[in-house]
Design an enzyme around this catalytic site. Structure first.
Site, mmCIF file in Angstrom:
data_model
loop_
_atom_site.group_PDB
_atom_site.id
_atom_site.type_symbol
_atom_site.label_atom_id
_atom_site.label_comp_id
_atom_site.label_asym_id
_atom_site.label_seq_id
_atom_site.Cartn_x
_atom_site.Cartn_y
_atom_site.Cartn_z
ATOM 1 N N ASP A 67 0.812 -1.219 0.000
ATOM 2 C CA ASP A 67 0.000 0.000 0.000
ATOM 3 C C ASP A 67 0.844 1.267 0.000
ATOM 4 O O ASP A 67 2.058 1.228 0.174
ATOM 5 C CB ASP A 67 -0.952 -0.017 1.216
ATOM 6 N N ASP A 136 -7.699 -2.661 14.073
ATOM 7 C CA ASP A 136 -9.071 -2.931 13.634
ATOM 8 C C ASP A 136 -9.146 -4.155 12.713
ATOM 9 O O ASP A 136 -10.173 -4.424 12.117
ATOM 10 C CB ASP A 136 -9.665 -1.701 12.925
ATOM 11 N N HIS A 138 -7.234 -4.629 9.989
ATOM 12 C CA HIS A 138 -6.904 -4.413 8.570
ATOM 13 C C HIS A 138 -5.610 -5.133 8.181
ATOM 14 O O HIS A 138 -4.714 -5.321 9.000
ATOM 15 C CB HIS A 138 -6.846 -2.918 8.207
ATOM 16 N N GLU A 143 -9.665 -1.938 5.139
ATOM 17 C CA GLU A 143 -10.306 -1.601 6.404
ATOM 18 C C GLU A 143 -11.615 -2.383 6.583
ATOM 19 O O GLU A 143 -12.184 -2.875 5.599
ATOM 20 C CB GLU A 143 -10.611 -0.094 6.435
HETATM 21 C C1 F6R Z 1 1.497 -1.415 6.108
HETATM 22 C C2 F6R Z 1 0.256 -2.157 6.222
HETATM 23 C C3 F6R Z 1 -0.554 -2.147 7.471
HETATM 24 C C4 F6R Z 1 0.267 -2.460 8.725
HETATM 25 C C5 F6R Z 1 -0.622 -2.400 9.967
HETATM 26 C C6 F6R Z 1 0.171 -2.658 11.222
HETATM 27 O O1 F6R Z 1 2.047 -1.576 4.814
HETATM 28 O O2 F6R Z 1 -0.111 -2.764 5.275
HETATM 29 O O3 F6R Z 1 -1.573 -3.113 7.340
HETATM 30 O O4 F6R Z 1 0.854 -3.717 8.599
HETATM 31 O O5 F6R Z 1 -1.206 -1.134 10.053
HETATM 32 O O6 F6R Z 1 1.051 -1.596 11.421
HETATM 33 P P1 F6R Z 1 2.178 -1.649 12.537
HETATM 34 O O7 F6R Z 1 3.146 -2.694 12.126
HETATM 35 O O8 F6R Z 1 2.795 -0.269 12.509
HETATM 36 O O9 F6R Z 1 1.488 -1.965 13.823
#
Ligand code: F6R
Length: 236
Positions: A67, A136, A138, A143
């Site tokens: 992303d 959440d 994701h 989301e």
């Molecule tokens: C980032 C991504 C997100 C993160 C998720 C967890 O490329 O795809 O899904 O993996 O937000 O983020 P952290 O590792 O910062 O807790």
């Protein structure tokens, strides 16, 4: 599904790096699906160490990231392209032209999504997809919603995601409200999935994702349908 619990972030990072390095050793021309965020930082540092030690050669690898924030380009230090360049690509011998991140500054983000899905399909799909998980549920920036979205698409970030990611920005107001993310099709078509998560605050969502019902309201729950998922979790 394999659920591995370790007692430190360092062990999580070493184990995840070992699994990614094994993939590269076994198939040098592989396609790695990569993630950003705080979870993979240790893994990327371990991969850089393995490269320095001469244990793994990334020269034939192609990478596709999950992303990118809408509106941030590679010069912005909060963009995911910048994150990848600085935290991984600059430290290993991957060819820059074989590293792909969705273009969050494309004039037409719907067309960019189509281009990205075609790119992944033309590469023959992803061999190993590294994932983190949001509070959440994701994965990528898919989301919670009433349905799963298959294609790479534009999303409006959940307020809880903006809150969680504000730690990387000067203020919450600077967090982009939209992003472009790989959809569930490319993620679920990956041959292997490696999800890493650390911290007590991820415990509940992991339980919901892997022991609860499969629902788009917990996007990661779709991984219950994938035949080869490894989760590495560290409470610390
Ligand atoms: C980032 C991504 C997100 C993160 C998720 C967890 O490329 O795809 O899904 O993996 O937000 O983020 P952290 O590792 O910062 O807790």
């Amino acid at each position: 599904m394999k659920f591995i619990t370790v007692d430190s972030y360092e062990k999580l990072s070493k184990l995840a790096a070992n699994l990614i390095a094994s993939q590269v050793v076994l198939k040098p021309h592989c396609v790695l699906g990569l993630a950003t965020g705080s979870s993979p930082l240790g893994t990327y540092a371990e991969l850089a160490k393995k490269y320095d030690a001469g244990d793994v050669d990334f020269s034939s690898v192609t990478s596709v990231n999950l992303d990118e924030y809408a509106g941030l380009d590679k010069t912005n230090d909060q963009s995911y392209r910048y994150f990848m360049d600085h935290n991984l690509f600059a430290h290993i011998n991957i060819c820059p032209e074989k590293t792909h991140v969705p273009n969050g500054c494309a004039d037409d983000l719907a067309k960019e999504g189509e281009r990205y899905d075609k790119l992944i399909a033309d590469l023959g799909g992803i061999d190993l997809q590294l994932l983190g998980i949001g509070l959440d549920g994701h994965i990528g920036f898919n989301e919670p919603d009433e349905f799963f979205t298959k294609e790479t698409h534009l999303v409006t970030l959940d307020p809880s995601t903006i809150e969680a990611n504000a730690r990387f920005f000067a203020s919450k107001d600077e967090v982009p409200t939209q992003a472009i993310t790989m959809g569930m099709m490319s993620i679920m078509n990956a041959k292997k999935i490696l999800l890493i998560a650390n911290g007590q605050n991820k415990k509940d969502i992991l339980d919901k994702a892997f022991n609860g019902p499969i629902t788009p309201m917990v996007p990661a729950s779709i991984l219950q349908l994938h035949p080869d998922v490894t989760v590495i979790y560290s409470e610390n």
